[in-house]
Design a protein around this motif. Structure first.
Motif, PDB file in Angstrom:
ATOM      1  N   LYS A   1       0.834  -1.200   0.000  1.00 61.29           N
ATOM      2  CA  LYS A   1       0.000   0.000   0.000  1.00 61.29           C
ATOM      3  C   LYS A   1       0.870   1.251   0.000  1.00 61.29           C
ATOM      4  N   ILE A   2       0.257   2.334  -0.420  1.00 62.65           N
ATOM      5  CA  ILE A   2       0.894   3.644  -0.412  1.00 62.65           C
ATOM      6  C   ILE A   2       0.464   4.368   0.862  1.00 62.65           C
ATOM      7  N   VAL A   3       1.426   4.859   1.611  1.00 63.96           N
ATOM      8  CA  VAL A   3       1.153   5.586   2.837  1.00 63.96           C
ATOM      9  C   VAL A   3       1.538   7.046   2.624  1.00 63.96           C
ATOM     10  N   ILE A   4       0.603   7.935   2.883  1.00 58.99           N
ATOM     11  CA  ILE A   4       0.865   9.364   2.752  1.00 58.99           C
ATOM     12  C   ILE A   4       1.328   9.888   4.102  1.00 58.99           C
ATOM     13  N   LYS A   5       2.547  10.414   4.133  1.00 62.82           N
ATOM     14  CA  LYS A   5       3.167  10.866   5.374  1.00 62.82           C
ATOM     15  C   LYS A   5       3.198  12.396   5.488  1.00 62.82           C
ATOM     16  N   LEU A   6       2.362  13.067   4.716  1.00 58.47           N
ATOM     17  CA  LEU A   6       2.397  14.525   4.677  1.00 58.47           C
ATOM     18  C   LEU A   6       2.140  15.150   6.044  1.00 58.47           C
ATOM     19  N   ASP A   7       1.133  14.676   6.767  1.00 55.20           N
ATOM     20  CA  ASP A   7       0.804  15.259   8.062  1.00 55.20           C
ATOM     21  C   ASP A   7       1.977  15.131   9.030  1.00 55.20           C
ATOM     22  N   ASN A   8       2.628  13.985   9.056  1.00 54.15           N
ATOM     23  CA  ASN A   8       3.792  13.784   9.924  1.00 54.15           C
ATOM     24  C   ASN A   8       4.928  14.732   9.540  1.00 54.15           C
ATOM     25  N   TYR A   9       5.122  14.907   8.230  1.00 49.34           N
ATOM     26  CA  TYR A   9       6.177  15.800   7.748  1.00 49.34           C
ATOM     27  C   TYR A   9       5.907  17.232   8.194  1.00 49.34           C
ATOM     28  N   LEU A  10       4.662  17.677   8.064  1.00 48.51           N
ATOM     29  CA  LEU A  10       4.301  19.037   8.456  1.00 48.51           C
ATOM     30  C   LEU A  10       4.517  19.241   9.956  1.00 48.51           C
ATOM     31  N   LYS A  11       4.081  18.282  10.758  1.00 48.30           N
ATOM     32  CA  LYS A  11       4.244  18.390  12.207  1.00 48.30           C
ATOM     33  C   LYS A  11       5.720  18.401  12.597  1.00 48.30           C
ATOM     34  N   LYS A  12       6.481  17.509  11.988  1.00 46.08           N
ATOM     35  CA  LYS A  12       7.912  17.394  12.278  1.00 46.08           C
ATOM     36  C   LYS A  12       8.647  18.693  11.960  1.00 46.08           C
ATOM     37  N   ASN A  13       8.225  19.378  10.916  1.00 47.27           N
ATOM     38  CA  ASN A  13       8.897  20.597  10.467  1.00 47.27           C
ATOM     39  C   ASN A  13       8.160  21.874  10.874  1.00 47.27           C
ATOM     40  N   ASN A  14       7.162  21.715  11.740  1.00 47.20           N
ATOM     41  CA  ASN A  14       6.411  22.851  12.284  1.00 47.20           C
ATOM     42  C   ASN A  14       5.843  23.749  11.179  1.00 47.20           C
ATOM     43  N   ILE A  15       5.184  23.123  10.222  1.00 48.21           N
ATOM     44  CA  ILE A  15       4.562  23.829   9.100  1.00 48.21           C
ATOM     45  C   ILE A  15       3.058  23.605   9.184  1.00 48.21           C
ATOM     46  N   SER A  16       2.295  24.666   9.094  1.00 43.77           N
ATOM     47  CA  SER A  16       0.842  24.521   9.171  1.00 43.77           C
ATOM     48  C   SER A  16       0.272  24.127   7.808  1.00 43.77           C
ATOM     49  N   ARG A  17      -0.873  23.509   7.863  1.00 45.87           N
ATOM     50  CA  ARG A  17      -1.563  23.127   6.631  1.00 45.87           C
ATOM     51  C   ARG A  17      -1.946  24.362   5.822  1.00 45.87           C
ATOM     52  N   SER A  18      -2.389  25.395   6.512  1.00 44.78           N
ATOM     53  CA  SER A  18      -2.790  26.620   5.804  1.00 44.78           C
ATOM     54  C   SER A  18      -1.588  27.293   5.144  1.00 44.78           C
ATOM     55  N   SER A  19      -0.446  27.233   5.783  1.00 44.93           N
ATOM     56  CA  SER A  19       0.777  27.788   5.197  1.00 44.93           C
ATOM     57  C   SER A  19       1.144  27.020   3.919  1.00 44.93           C
ATOM     58  N   LEU A  20       1.069  25.700   3.982  1.00 46.58           N
ATOM     59  CA  LEU A  20       1.343  24.881   2.803  1.00 46.58           C
ATOM     60  C   LEU A  20       0.339  25.180   1.699  1.00 46.58           C
ATOM     61  N   SER A  21      -0.900  25.343   2.075  1.00 52.99           N
ATOM     62  CA  SER A  21      -1.952  25.666   1.114  1.00 52.99           C
ATOM     63  C   SER A  21      -1.623  26.957   0.366  1.00 52.99           C
ATOM     64  N   ARG A  22      -1.200  27.964   1.111  1.00 54.86           N
ATOM     65  CA  ARG A  22      -0.844  29.254   0.489  1.00 54.86           C
ATOM     66  C   ARG A  22       0.408  29.130  -0.364  1.00 54.86           C
ATOM     67  N   GLN A  23       1.458  28.532   0.176  1.00 55.41           N
ATOM     68  CA  GLN A  23       2.730  28.419  -0.541  1.00 55.41           C
ATOM     69  C   GLN A  23       2.605  27.561  -1.798  1.00 55.41           C
ATOM     70  N   GLY A  24       1.830  26.495  -1.696  1.00 52.91           N
ATOM     71  CA  GLY A  24       1.681  25.583  -2.823  1.00 52.91           C
ATOM     72  C   GLY A  24       0.573  25.976  -3.786  1.00 52.91           C
ATOM     73  N   GLU A  25      -0.149  27.053  -3.423  1.00 47.73           N
ATOM     74  CA  GLU A  25      -1.285  27.513  -4.227  1.00 47.73           C
ATOM     75  C   GLU A  25      -2.283  26.385  -4.468  1.00 47.73           C
ATOM     76  N   LEU A  26      -2.611  25.710  -3.347  1.00 44.29           N
ATOM     77  CA  LEU A  26      -3.551  24.589  -3.362  1.00 44.29           C
ATOM     78  C   LEU A  26      -4.697  24.888  -2.405  1.00 44.29           C
ATOM     79  N   ARG A  27      -5.851  24.317  -2.686  1.00 47.89           N
ATOM     80  CA  ARG A  27      -6.987  24.480  -1.787  1.00 47.89           C
ATOM     81  C   ARG A  27      -6.678  23.801  -0.450  1.00 47.89           C
ATOM     82  N   TYR A  28      -7.128  24.422   0.624  1.00 47.97           N
ATOM     83  CA  TYR A  28      -6.914  23.856   1.955  1.00 47.97           C
ATOM     84  C   TYR A  28      -7.527  22.459   2.045  1.00 47.97           C
TER      85      TYR A  28
END
Length: 71
Positions: free
Chosen positions: A5-32
């Motif tokens: 199976k494919i495991v998405i580790k994005l949430d762990n990566y964000l927490k580990k690097n102290n990055i908020s989801r909303s910040s990623l949304s803005r920087q990546g120009e992606l919907r929250y």
């Protein structure tokens, strides 16, 4: 026989690097909601453009946020 199976580790990566989801949304120009779906593992089809935007915004490698696990 299972394929694994494919495991998405994005949430762990964000927490580990102290990055908020909303910040990623803005920087990546992606919907929250899109970021939230990836963080919760609620994605059934991975979008390569979305993954490229995430990796670019985070300056990371795809293996930092996605992993293949053999079962």
């Amino acid at each position: 026989m299972t394929n694994g199976k494919i495991v998405i580790k994005l949430d762990n990566y964000l927490k580990k690097n102290n990055i908020s989801r909303s910040s990623l949304s803005r920087q990546g120009e992606l919907r929250y909601d899109t970021i939230l779906s990836y963080c919760r593992g609620n994605v059934t089809r991975l979008d390569t453009d979305t993954l490229a935007k995430i990796c670019s915004a985070l300056d990371c490698d795809i293996s930092d946020i996605i992993e293949f696990v053999k079962e």
